[in-house]
Design a protein around this motif. Structure first.
Motif, mmCIF file in Angstrom:
data_model
loop_
_atom_site.group_PDB
_atom_site.id
_atom_site.type_symbol
_atom_site.label_atom_id
_atom_site.label_comp_id
_atom_site.label_asym_id
_atom_site.label_seq_id
_atom_site.Cartn_x
_atom_site.Cartn_y
_atom_site.Cartn_z
ATOM 1 N N ARG A 1 0.698 -1.284 0.073
ATOM 2 C CA ARG A 1 -0.036 -0.106 -0.144
ATOM 3 C C ARG A 1 0.833 1.189 -0.079
ATOM 4 N N ALA A 2 1.838 1.466 0.747
ATOM 5 C CA ALA A 2 2.741 2.384 0.545
ATOM 6 C C ALA A 2 3.497 2.773 -0.761
ATOM 7 N N TRP A 3 3.985 1.726 -1.188
ATOM 8 C CA TRP A 3 4.509 1.797 -2.523
ATOM 9 C C TRP A 3 3.430 2.347 -3.846
ATOM 10 N N ALA A 4 2.337 1.514 -3.541
ATOM 11 C CA ALA A 4 1.321 2.024 -4.461
ATOM 12 C C ALA A 4 0.668 3.485 -4.278
ATOM 13 N N ALA A 5 0.552 3.965 -3.149
ATOM 14 C CA ALA A 5 0.253 5.265 -2.796
ATOM 15 C C ALA A 5 1.271 6.145 -3.375
ATOM 16 N N PHE A 6 2.288 5.946 -2.970
ATOM 17 C CA PHE A 6 3.569 7.006 -3.219
ATOM 18 C C PHE A 6 3.592 6.880 -4.818
ATOM 19 N N GLY A 7 3.795 5.607 -5.431
ATOM 20 C CA GLY A 7 3.745 5.493 -6.893
ATOM 21 C C GLY A 7 2.597 6.551 -7.724
ATOM 22 N N THR A 8 1.363 6.156 -7.078
ATOM 23 C CA THR A 8 0.054 6.962 -7.534
ATOM 24 C C THR A 8 0.376 8.383 -7.422
ATOM 25 N N ALA A 9 0.790 8.701 -6.327
ATOM 26 C CA ALA A 9 1.001 10.332 -5.810
ATOM 27 C C ALA A 9 1.962 10.923 -6.988
ATOM 28 N N ASN A 10 2.981 10.303 -7.181
ATOM 29 C CA ASN A 10 4.284 10.672 -8.054
ATOM 30 C C ASN A 10 3.667 10.746 -9.556
ATOM 31 N N LEU A 11 2.579 9.741 -9.967
ATOM 32 C CA LEU A 11 2.237 9.900 -11.360
ATOM 33 C C LEU A 11 1.114 10.878 -11.503
ATOM 34 N N LEU A 12 0.253 11.101 -10.568
ATOM 35 C CA LEU A 12 -0.375 12.129 -10.432
ATOM 36 C C LEU A 12 0.120 13.721 -10.587
ATOM 37 N N SER A 13 1.147 13.901 -9.462
ATOM 38 C CA SER A 13 1.733 15.104 -9.299
ATOM 39 C C SER A 13 2.538 15.279 -10.791
ATOM 40 N N PHE A 14 3.361 14.527 -11.253
ATOM 41 C CA PHE A 14 4.249 14.651 -12.283
ATOM 42 C C PHE A 14 3.401 14.958 -13.734
ATOM 43 N N GLY A 15 2.154 14.300 -13.590
ATOM 44 C CA GLY A 15 1.115 14.330 -14.594
ATOM 45 C C GLY A 15 0.663 15.738 -14.860
ATOM 46 N N VAL A 16 0.445 16.031 -13.682
ATOM 47 C CA VAL A 16 -0.169 17.810 -13.567
ATOM 48 C C VAL A 16 1.142 18.502 -13.974
ATOM 49 N N LEU A 17 2.195 18.193 -13.578
ATOM 50 C CA LEU A 17 3.353 19.127 -14.344
ATOM 51 C C LEU A 17 3.719 19.074 -15.652
ATOM 52 N N TRP A 18 3.502 17.817 -16.134
ATOM 53 C CA TRP A 18 3.507 17.825 -17.637
ATOM 54 C C TRP A 18 2.241 18.127 -18.528
ATOM 55 N N LEU A 19 1.210 18.285 -17.929
ATOM 56 C CA LEU A 19 -0.249 18.378 -18.648
ATOM 57 C C LEU A 19 -0.040 19.770 -19.495
ATOM 58 N N PRO A 20 0.740 20.868 -19.063
ATOM 59 C CA PRO A 20 0.767 22.138 -19.993
ATOM 60 C C PRO A 20 1.571 21.831 -21.129
ATOM 61 N N ARG A 21 2.564 21.224 -20.934
ATOM 62 C CA ARG A 21 3.500 20.889 -21.894
ATOM 63 C C ARG A 21 2.733 19.801 -22.928
ATOM 64 N N LEU A 22 2.205 19.014 -22.674
ATOM 65 C CA LEU A 22 1.276 18.094 -23.446
ATOM 66 C C LEU A 22 0.390 18.609 -24.351
ATOM 67 N N LEU A 23 -0.040 19.681 -23.624
ATOM 68 C CA LEU A 23 -1.433 20.539 -24.204
ATOM 69 C C LEU A 23 -1.124 21.389 -25.414
ATOM 70 N N HIS A 24 0.250 21.917 -25.130
ATOM 71 C CA HIS A 24 0.728 22.722 -26.068
ATOM 72 C C HIS A 24 1.351 22.359 -27.167
ATOM 73 N N THR A 25 1.826 20.827 -27.249
ATOM 74 C CA THR A 25 2.442 20.331 -28.230
ATOM 75 C C THR A 25 1.662 19.705 -29.409
#
Length: 88
Positions: free
Chosen positions: A64-88
């Motif tokens: 559960r710790a690995w899954a929660a931290f992995g999911t949180a990383n995916l979400l936070s980095f996804g939010v960071l990359w979203l503007p780049r993906l939308l401008h491309t």
């Protein structure tokens, strides 16, 4: 390795990138330019990582710790990359 060790390892390995991503998101969402919030984010990043390591041992299982931290990383980095993906 027992469950405590792997939970702590999840917080250590996945907590640092999560801490960096959360501090970066805070810089981007605060008013002003990113240069004005950089020093504050750098000062908060290390203590936040320590908090995330401490929180990781509170999970009931290491999976559960690995899954929660992995999911949180995916979400936070996804939010960071979203503007780049939308401008491309």
């Amino acid at each position: 390795m027992n469950g405590m060790g792997t939970k702590w390892l999840a917080g250590t390995v996945l907590g640092l990138p999560l801490s960096i991503a959360l501090c970066t998101l805070a810089i981007l969402w605060l008013p002003g330019d990113w240069e004005s919030g950089l020093i504050g984010a750098l000062l908060v990043c290390l203590p936040l990582w320590a908090v995330l390591i401490s929180v990781s041992v509170l999970f009931s299982t290491s999976a559960r710790a690995w899954a929660a931290f992995g999911t949180a990383n995916l979400l936070s980095f996804g939010v960071l990359w979203l503007p780049r993906l939308l401008h491309t």
